[in-house]
Motif scaffolding. Sequence first.
Motif, mmCIF file in Angstrom:
data_model
loop_
_atom_site.group_PDB
_atom_site.id
_atom_site.type_symbol
_atom_site.label_atom_id
_atom_site.label_comp_id
_atom_site.label_asym_id
_atom_site.label_seq_id
_atom_site.Cartn_x
_atom_site.Cartn_y
_atom_site.Cartn_z
ATOM 1 N N PRO A 249 40.326 30.832 51.062
ATOM 2 C CA PRO A 249 41.023 32.062 51.446
ATOM 3 C C PRO A 249 40.705 33.184 50.448
ATOM 4 C CG PRO A 249 42.538 30.617 50.282
ATOM 5 C CD PRO A 249 41.207 29.903 50.325
ATOM 6 N N CYS A 250 39.450 33.668 50.483
ATOM 7 C CA CYS A 250 38.900 34.525 49.411
ATOM 8 C C CYS A 250 39.859 35.595 48.901
ATOM 9 C CB CYS A 250 37.633 35.214 49.899
ATOM 10 S SG CYS A 250 36.205 34.151 49.952
ATOM 11 N N ASP A 251 40.386 36.399 49.818
ATOM 12 C CA ASP A 251 41.162 37.574 49.392
ATOM 13 C C ASP A 251 42.477 37.203 48.739
ATOM 14 O OD1 ASP A 251 39.135 39.182 50.339
ATOM 15 O OD2 ASP A 251 40.043 39.424 52.319
ATOM 16 N N SER A 252 42.968 36.011 49.036
ATOM 17 C CA SER A 252 44.244 35.582 48.444
ATOM 18 C C SER A 252 44.129 35.326 46.944
ATOM 19 C CB SER A 252 44.776 34.336 49.153
ATOM 20 O OG SER A 252 45.165 34.658 50.479
ATOM 21 N N TYR A 253 42.919 35.106 46.434
ATOM 22 C CA TYR A 253 42.752 34.912 44.991
ATOM 23 C C TYR A 253 43.050 36.214 44.255
ATOM 24 C CZ TYR A 253 40.521 30.465 46.144
ATOM 25 O OH TYR A 253 40.272 29.211 46.616
ATOM 26 N N ALA A 254 42.520 37.325 44.761
ATOM 27 C CA ALA A 254 42.808 38.627 44.148
ATOM 28 C C ALA A 254 44.287 38.966 44.295
ATOM 29 C CB ALA A 254 41.939 39.710 44.776
ATOM 30 N N MET A 255 44.855 38.654 45.465
ATOM 31 C CA MET A 255 46.269 38.954 45.695
ATOM 32 C C MET A 255 47.153 38.109 44.784
ATOM 33 S SD MET A 255 48.224 40.984 47.339
ATOM 34 C CE MET A 255 47.255 41.581 48.731
ATOM 35 N N ALA A 256 46.824 36.836 44.634
ATOM 36 C CA ALA A 256 47.606 35.958 43.755
ATOM 37 C C ALA A 256 47.579 36.467 42.314
ATOM 38 C CB ALA A 256 47.071 34.529 43.818
#
Length: 318
Positions: A249-256
């Motif tokens: 879930p690529c974008d969730s890493y930046a969001m996390a």
Amino acid sequence: KMSKKLLLIDVDCGVDDAQAIMVALAAPGVEVLGITCCHGNTKLENVCKNVLRVLKLCNRSEIPVYRGACVPILGESAHASMVHGHDGLGGVPDPEAPGLESLQKEHAGEAMIKIVNEHANLVTLVATGPLTNLALAVRMDPTLPQKLKNLYIMGGNMESRGNYTVCGEFNFIADPEAAYVVLTDYSCPTYIATWEFTCRNKLPWEFFDAWVSQEMDKAVFIKKICGHGMKYFQSEYGAAVLNGSGFLPCDSYAMAAAIDESFVTDYIECGVSVELNGKLTRGMMVLDPINFLQKKKVFVMDTCNVEKLKTLLMAALK
């Protein structure tokens, strides 16, 4: 608002952007001030529709959504329909999804400037798509970056491993000039979740199965929109692109990282730039650990606590 973490999110809303938005909406102590839309995974009209659809699903349609750049600053548009489907959300449309009349009238770049000025030094900007809107905004108001609290980017690469070209990550390839402008002109603390970083921290498919098997509308939605991409990533070619099998879930890493400062456990602190001219390397992010380029240092994510990401993702579907 002073006690809340204030987020402004810029997306090219495909499947993983939708997941990241849902993570932000579910996180305690977080307020999403607005969502700006950019070309990328799919055409801009679809991106806008997809954001509105996600907000409706989460009963958060009061969050303002802004239409932004429909093409890159230079060059041809890219798209990622092989992963995200023709509409950006797996090719499973919702006939009851909100229409574009729900969008705000302001352009995304104008909205960024306005929102950041209204909450000077308090806003965290999370960018999960091509960086065109951010580049346009800083050209309209060069003081914008110094009023941001910080910037989190999903994009670029740290070991020259590509996912769209041989050496290029999709978000940077989709607008290399914009990526160059942002990494040059945004003076605020900047944190980057690169392609290789996310690949090194993939989640097991067993987690994905448990995640989407929860008996909730949001889980049903995620399972539907992921169907198209799962076929791609579970193929031999997809696994080669991912450098191994797993849910990403690529974008969730930046969001996390933006939501929980303890999620990332180690960073590489150095200057970075973007190659604009190479035949094979256009769009590639270049790390400068010996400070040859004399550029401001950014924080390139290196290691993280994957269990914290799992917790955030689980909470997103409650």
